[in-house]
Design a protein around this motif. Structure first.
Motif, PDB file in Angstrom:
ATOM      1  N   ILE A  46      -6.573  -1.595  11.105  1.00 39.35           N
ATOM      2  CA  ILE A  46      -5.566  -2.448  10.478  1.00 39.35           C
ATOM      3  C   ILE A  46      -5.242  -1.947   9.068  1.00 39.35           C
ATOM      4  O   ILE A  46      -4.072  -1.941   8.653  1.00 39.35           O
ATOM      5  CB  ILE A  46      -6.061  -3.901  10.447  1.00 39.35           C
ATOM      6  CG1 ILE A  46      -6.099  -4.472  11.867  1.00 39.35           C
ATOM      7  CG2 ILE A  46      -5.168  -4.763   9.561  1.00 39.35           C
ATOM      8  CD1 ILE A  46      -6.678  -5.870  11.958  1.00 39.35           C
ATOM      9  N   LEU A  47      -6.255  -1.509   8.333  1.00 43.96           N
ATOM     10  CA  LEU A  47      -6.031  -1.022   6.977  1.00 43.96           C
ATOM     11  C   LEU A  47      -5.044   0.133   6.963  1.00 43.96           C
ATOM     12  O   LEU A  47      -4.047   0.111   6.226  1.00 43.96           O
ATOM     13  CB  LEU A  47      -7.360  -0.600   6.350  1.00 43.96           C
ATOM     14  CG  LEU A  47      -7.273   0.115   4.987  1.00 43.96           C
ATOM     15  CD1 LEU A  47      -6.640  -0.795   3.945  1.00 43.96           C
ATOM     16  CD2 LEU A  47      -8.648   0.571   4.538  1.00 43.96           C
ATOM     17  N   PHE A  48      -5.276   1.150   7.786  1.00 40.40           N
ATOM     18  CA  PHE A  48      -4.423   2.339   7.748  1.00 40.40           C
ATOM     19  C   PHE A  48      -3.037   2.071   8.337  1.00 40.40           C
ATOM     20  O   PHE A  48      -2.027   2.557   7.820  1.00 40.40           O
ATOM     21  CB  PHE A  48      -5.107   3.495   8.474  1.00 40.40           C
ATOM     22  CG  PHE A  48      -6.326   4.022   7.760  1.00 40.40           C
ATOM     23  CD1 PHE A  48      -6.231   4.503   6.463  1.00 40.40           C
ATOM     24  CD2 PHE A  48      -7.570   4.021   8.364  1.00 40.40           C
ATOM     25  CE1 PHE A  48      -7.343   4.979   5.785  1.00 40.40           C
ATOM     26  CE2 PHE A  48      -8.687   4.490   7.694  1.00 40.40           C
ATOM     27  CZ  PHE A  48      -8.581   4.973   6.412  1.00 40.40           C
ATOM     28  N   THR A  49      -2.964   1.292   9.416  1.00 40.21           N
ATOM     29  CA  THR A  49      -1.645   1.002   9.995  1.00 40.21           C
ATOM     30  C   THR A  49      -0.804   0.146   9.052  1.00 40.21           C
ATOM     31  O   THR A  49       0.415   0.357   8.930  1.00 40.21           O
ATOM     32  CB  THR A  49      -1.794   0.288  11.351  1.00 40.21           C
ATOM     33  OG1 THR A  49      -2.625  -0.881  11.199  1.00 40.21           O
ATOM     34  CG2 THR A  49      -2.419   1.210  12.385  1.00 40.21           C
ATOM     35  N   LYS A  50      -1.435  -0.805   8.367  1.00 33.88           N
ATOM     36  CA  LYS A  50      -0.691  -1.644   7.431  1.00 33.88           C
ATOM     37  C   LYS A  50      -0.268  -0.857   6.195  1.00 33.88           C
ATOM     38  O   LYS A  50       0.807  -1.107   5.637  1.00 33.88           O
ATOM     39  CB  LYS A  50      -1.539  -2.855   7.025  1.00 33.88           C
ATOM     40  CG  LYS A  50      -1.608  -3.922   8.086  1.00 33.88           C
ATOM     41  CD  LYS A  50      -0.211  -4.468   8.396  1.00 33.88           C
ATOM     42  CE  LYS A  50      -0.205  -5.374   9.582  1.00 33.88           C
ATOM     43  NZ  LYS A  50       1.159  -5.861   9.907  1.00 33.88           N
ATOM     44  N   LEU A  51      -1.093   0.067   5.754  1.00 30.02           N
ATOM     45  CA  LEU A  51      -0.695   0.909   4.619  1.00 30.02           C
ATOM     46  C   LEU A  51       0.548   1.722   4.960  1.00 30.02           C
ATOM     47  O   LEU A  51       1.465   1.855   4.139  1.00 30.02           O
ATOM     48  CB  LEU A  51      -1.855   1.832   4.229  1.00 30.02           C
ATOM     49  CG  LEU A  51      -2.996   1.211   3.426  1.00 30.02           C
ATOM     50  CD1 LEU A  51      -4.099   2.230   3.199  1.00 30.02           C
ATOM     51  CD2 LEU A  51      -2.486   0.673   2.098  1.00 30.02           C
ATOM     52  N   ILE A  52       0.590   2.269   6.165  1.00 35.60           N
ATOM     53  CA  ILE A  52       1.770   3.038   6.584  1.00 35.60           C
ATOM     54  C   ILE A  52       2.997   2.137   6.670  1.00 35.60           C
ATOM     55  O   ILE A  52       4.093   2.488   6.208  1.00 35.60           O
ATOM     56  CB  ILE A  52       1.493   3.717   7.941  1.00 35.60           C
ATOM     57  CG1 ILE A  52       0.378   4.763   7.796  1.00 35.60           C
ATOM     58  CG2 ILE A  52       2.764   4.365   8.486  1.00 35.60           C
ATOM     59  CD1 ILE A  52      -0.081   5.368   9.113  1.00 35.60           C
ATOM     60  N   GLU A  53       2.831   0.952   7.258  1.00 32.65           N
ATOM     61  CA  GLU A  53       3.950   0.018   7.391  1.00 32.65           C
ATOM     62  C   GLU A  53       4.464  -0.436   6.027  1.00 32.65           C
ATOM     63  O   GLU A  53       5.682  -0.490   5.796  1.00 32.65           O
ATOM     64  CB  GLU A  53       3.497  -1.188   8.216  1.00 32.65           C
ATOM     65  CG  GLU A  53       4.584  -2.208   8.477  1.00 32.65           C
ATOM     66  CD  GLU A  53       4.084  -3.393   9.291  1.00 32.65           C
ATOM     67  OE1 GLU A  53       4.883  -4.315   9.540  1.00 32.65           O
ATOM     68  OE2 GLU A  53       2.886  -3.390   9.667  1.00 32.65           O
ATOM     69  N   GLN A  54       3.543  -0.749   5.130  1.00 32.89           N
ATOM     70  CA  GLN A  54       3.953  -1.180   3.798  1.00 32.89           C
ATOM     71  C   GLN A  54       4.667  -0.075   3.038  1.00 32.89           C
ATOM     72  O   GLN A  54       5.665  -0.319   2.355  1.00 32.89           O
ATOM     73  CB  GLN A  54       2.721  -1.643   3.009  1.00 32.89           C
ATOM     74  CG  GLN A  54       2.132  -2.953   3.488  1.00 32.89           C
ATOM     75  CD  GLN A  54       0.860  -3.304   2.735  1.00 32.89           C
ATOM     76  OE1 GLN A  54       0.224  -2.444   2.122  1.00 32.89           O
ATOM     77  NE2 GLN A  54       0.471  -4.564   2.774  1.00 32.89           N
TER      78      GLN A  54
END
Length: 251
Positions: A46-54
């Motif tokens: 979740i951390l890495f996918t959300k960083l990319i999305e943000q």
């Protein structure tokens, strides 16, 4: 010669390592370990996918500030945005709401109608950005207690061994106590990154939400004024002046 033999001699195996502790703990220890590992994997995913999305939304905001308000119309500006842009979604929803306002049979103030449509679009984007953060909060708050459950079981097994042996010997309790401490450490090792990731992502989401809200307010003013009110944008960078011709040198 003695040093060579000492180096060549196989090192004794550690009977109190992680795998040995899990083997001693049995089904309960393995279950706790697998649950904590699953929580840890989910946290970093979740951390890495959300960083990319943000980061995508942040880059879209930079593009909006640089070029969007220079277009002649909203439809032209929207066409230049990325297909999956969060800002394009807000603009398209605003244009659609403006077109549908005239079809309403019950008279509704244009400002209220457009404001509600844009707020709903903005809320949908913020909801998508916040997806997965509840899992991080759950992991951060529950994983120490899951590890503590393994700790309690380990201490309980140590007490049983002491009672069966009739005395508290190190050999009898070292394994169960070591297992208990390992479970405590695993619970904390899973909880700390989850809490840090939650706070970090939440802070970035708040910053993105502020930028989206500012853009929505500007877009609403543009729509209700038929384009008369829009943000002031910096002038486009002028083309670099041609370099003066170099005077021919005398022979």
């Amino acid at each position: 010669m003695l040093m060579y033999l000492a180096a060549a001699a196989p090192k004794p195996e550690n009977p109190y390592g992680l795998m040995e502790a899990l083997e001693q703990g049995g089904t309960i220890a393995w279950t706790v370990f697998i649950i904590l590992c699953g929580m840890s994997v989910g946290t970093f995913y979740i951390l890495f996918t959300k960083l990319i999305e943000q980061q995508k939304v942040i880059n879209q905001g930079k593009k909006i500030r640089a070029t969007f308000w220079r277009a002649a119309s909203l439809k032209e500006a929207s066409a230049k945005l990325d297909k999956n842009s969060a800002y394009k979604q807000i603009v398209d929803d605003g244009i659609k709401a403006q077109e549908e306002h005239s079809k309403l049979k019950d008279p509704v103030e244009a400002h209220d109608w457009l404001h509600g449509s844009l707020a709903r679009s903005e809320a949908a984007i913020n909801s998508s950005l916040n997806g997965g953060l509840a899992f991080l909060a759950t992991v951060g708050s529950t994983s120490p207690f899951i590890g503590l459950f393994g700790t309690v079981i380990g201490i309980y097994r140590a007490l049983i061994k002491i009672g069966a042996a009739g005395q508290a010997s190190i050999d009898a309790v070292a394994g169960p106590v070591g297992e208990a401490l390992i479970m405590t450490a695993l619970g904390l090792a899973v909880a700390v990154p989850a809490v840090l990731a939650y706070n970090f992502l939440q802070r970035r989401n708040k910053s993105i939400a502020e930028q989206l809200n500012g853009f929505t307010v500007d877009l609403l003013a543009y729509l209700v004024s038929d384009g008369a009110v829009k943000p002031t944008v910096a002038a486009a960078p002028a083309a670099s002046a041609a370099k003066p011709a170099v005077a021919p040198t005398k022979a």
